[in-house]
Design a protein around this motif. Structure first.
Motif, mmCIF file in Angstrom:
data_model
loop_
_atom_site.group_PDB
_atom_site.id
_atom_site.type_symbol
_atom_site.label_atom_id
_atom_site.label_comp_id
_atom_site.label_asym_id
_atom_site.label_seq_id
_atom_site.Cartn_x
_atom_site.Cartn_y
_atom_site.Cartn_z
ATOM 1 N N PRO A 1 0.823 -1.214 0.000
ATOM 2 C CA PRO A 1 0.000 0.000 0.000
ATOM 3 C C PRO A 1 0.857 1.263 0.000
ATOM 4 O O PRO A 1 1.944 1.265 0.589
ATOM 5 C CB PRO A 1 -0.802 -0.119 1.302
ATOM 6 N N ARG A 2 0.392 2.289 -0.657
ATOM 7 C CA ARG A 2 1.106 3.562 -0.725
ATOM 8 C C ARG A 2 0.219 4.670 -0.160
ATOM 9 O O ARG A 2 -0.933 4.809 -0.561
ATOM 10 C CB ARG A 2 1.509 3.877 -2.170
ATOM 11 N N TYR A 3 0.767 5.452 0.754
ATOM 12 C CA TYR A 3 0.033 6.542 1.378
ATOM 13 C C TYR A 3 0.643 7.861 0.929
ATOM 14 O O TYR A 3 1.860 8.036 0.943
ATOM 15 C CB TYR A 3 0.109 6.423 2.901
ATOM 16 N N TYR A 4 -0.246 8.795 0.528
ATOM 17 C CA TYR A 4 0.207 10.084 0.030
ATOM 18 C C TYR A 4 0.063 11.174 1.092
ATOM 19 O O TYR A 4 -0.894 11.159 1.880
ATOM 20 C CB TYR A 4 -0.583 10.481 -1.219
ATOM 21 N N ALA A 5 1.009 12.086 1.083
ATOM 22 C CA ALA A 5 1.016 13.144 2.104
ATOM 23 C C ALA A 5 0.012 14.254 1.795
ATOM 24 O O ALA A 5 -0.435 14.970 2.690
ATOM 25 C CB ALA A 5 2.418 13.733 2.243
ATOM 26 N N ASP A 6 -0.362 14.403 0.501
ATOM 27 C CA ASP A 6 -1.300 15.474 0.149
ATOM 28 C C ASP A 6 -2.685 14.861 -0.187
ATOM 29 O O ASP A 6 -2.933 13.686 0.057
ATOM 30 C CB ASP A 6 -0.756 16.292 -1.040
ATOM 31 N N LYS A 7 -3.566 15.665 -0.739
ATOM 32 C CA LYS A 7 -4.955 15.244 -0.945
ATOM 33 C C LYS A 7 -5.112 14.165 -1.997
ATOM 34 O O LYS A 7 -6.133 13.498 -2.067
ATOM 35 C CB LYS A 7 -5.811 16.453 -1.325
ATOM 36 N N SER A 8 -4.099 13.962 -2.838
ATOM 37 C CA SER A 8 -4.199 12.905 -3.849
ATOM 38 C C SER A 8 -3.982 11.528 -3.250
ATOM 39 O O SER A 8 -4.096 10.544 -3.977
ATOM 40 C CB SER A 8 -3.176 13.149 -4.958
#
Length: 248
Positions: free
Chosen positions: A241-248
């Protein structure tokens, strides 16, 4: 073994000047300079840099003097460095080594692991703590910080684990963390009451792999938390899984 020895008969103290060696039961070789042997108190002490090599080829460097209690069989030093036989470097303050039980205790521990120890020579693996205790079965570090992420071209590490208590169980080959925050770029992201993963000597076992991060002009900053699952002797799957720091 000494270059020159002087014996103060009135105070029952032996002074060894120049290069001096101690051999203890063929388990420890001590190299030092200009030391005193107080026979009445059964203590050997000096203020020069001292090197101890044990029978496992671990090297103890006592930087700020030492006291060796012969009866109790322990050595104290205010500032020390230990290089183990895997080239991991342990830096201590107020080190105590018990030669009877092979136990080590100290403050302000900083372990600089061999860069290849966790499988990626571009990383800078490190473990720090306020105090620590080690024996043949476990290493405990209190108020610990652990990360394999380097700081190249970054103000801080991409990720780190900050724990109240870290334990390396040498028998089961597991790193354990209690009351832990996972920090991403110095921001607290997840709280974990208990967390563990295999130590680097384990070649194949289900569990989380080392996190990694990426940056992109279009998607921003993200961090991966891969999980490796063994399905059989010749089958496995990795979920990333990949988690993004911004709203995307």
């Amino acid at each position: 073994k000494s270059e020159k020895i002087r014996y103060d008969k009135n105070n029952d103290i032996i002074f060894s000047s120049g290069n001096t060696k101690f051999i203890i039961d063929d388990d420890y070789l001590i190299n030092t300079n200009n030391v005193y042997f107080d026979r009445g108190r059964s203590k050997i002490y000096g203020n020069k840099i001292t090197e101890i090599i044990d029978d496992k080829n671990n090297v103890f460097k006592l930087i700020d003097g030492f006291v060796f209690d012969i009866k109790e069989e322990f050595i104290k030093s205010k500032k020390s460095t230990i290089t183990d036989n895997k080239n991991n470097i342990y830096k201590f303050e107020n080190l105590i080594v018990n030669l009877k039980t092979n136990e080590i205790a100290g403050n302000e521990l900083k372990i600089e692991f061999n860069k290849t120890y966790f499988g990626n020579e571009n990383n800078d693996p490190i473990l720090k703590g306020k105090s620590s205790y080690s024996n043949d079965n476990e290493l405990k570090v209190y108020k610990a910080v652990f990360s394999t992420c380097n700081t190249k071209k970054k103000k801080c590490r991409g990720w780190e684990l900050s724990a109240d208590e870290f334990t390396h169980n040498k028998t089961s080959k597991i790193f354990e963390y209690r009351n832990t925050w996972l920090k991403i770029f110095d921001f607290k992201a997840f709280f974990l009451p208990y967390f563990n993963h295999p130590d680097p000597t384990v070649k194949r076992k289900s569990g989380f792999l080392t996190p990694s991060y990426t940056t992109s002009d279009s998607l921003g900053t993200s961090i991966n938390f891969p999980y490796f699952k063994i399905l059989g002797e010749d089958k496995d799957i990795t979920f990333s899984p990949r988690y993004y720091a911004d709203k995307s």
